[in-house]
Design a protein around this motif. Structure first.
Motif: not given
Length: 77
Positions: A39-45, A49-52, A55-61, A72-73
């Motif tokens: 959640l903190a990571t997503l709050a900063g984007v 594209k920034g969210a992905m 979050l790296g490879s886990g973003g697509s999951t 969230c997206y």
């Protein structure tokens, strides 16, 4: 995206629900440091594209799980 309290709560709830063992996102969220960290990571984007990237490879999951995508997206550009 999750800059306001309500958006943060919706996103956090969706992530927490997916964190239940047996769900596809459990491993991704756990490896990313847990619901609070994601959640903190997503709050900063402010873009998908920034969210992905954040979050790296886990973003697509996570992006593939409808409840998380909606909470969230979908508010991102």
């Amino acid at each position: 995206m999750v800059s306001d309290t309500w958006s943060s709560m919706k996103c956090g709830a969706a992530l927490a629900a997916a964190f239940a063992p047996g769900k596809a996102a459990f491993k991704v969220i756990k490896n990313a440091g847990g619901v609070k960290k994601v959640l903190a990571t997503l709050a900063g984007v402010d873009t998908k594209k920034g969210a992905m990237a954040a979050l790296g490879s886990g973003g697509s999951t996570l992006f593939g799980i409808k409840s998380i995508k909606k909470a969230c997206y979908d508010g991102l550009k």
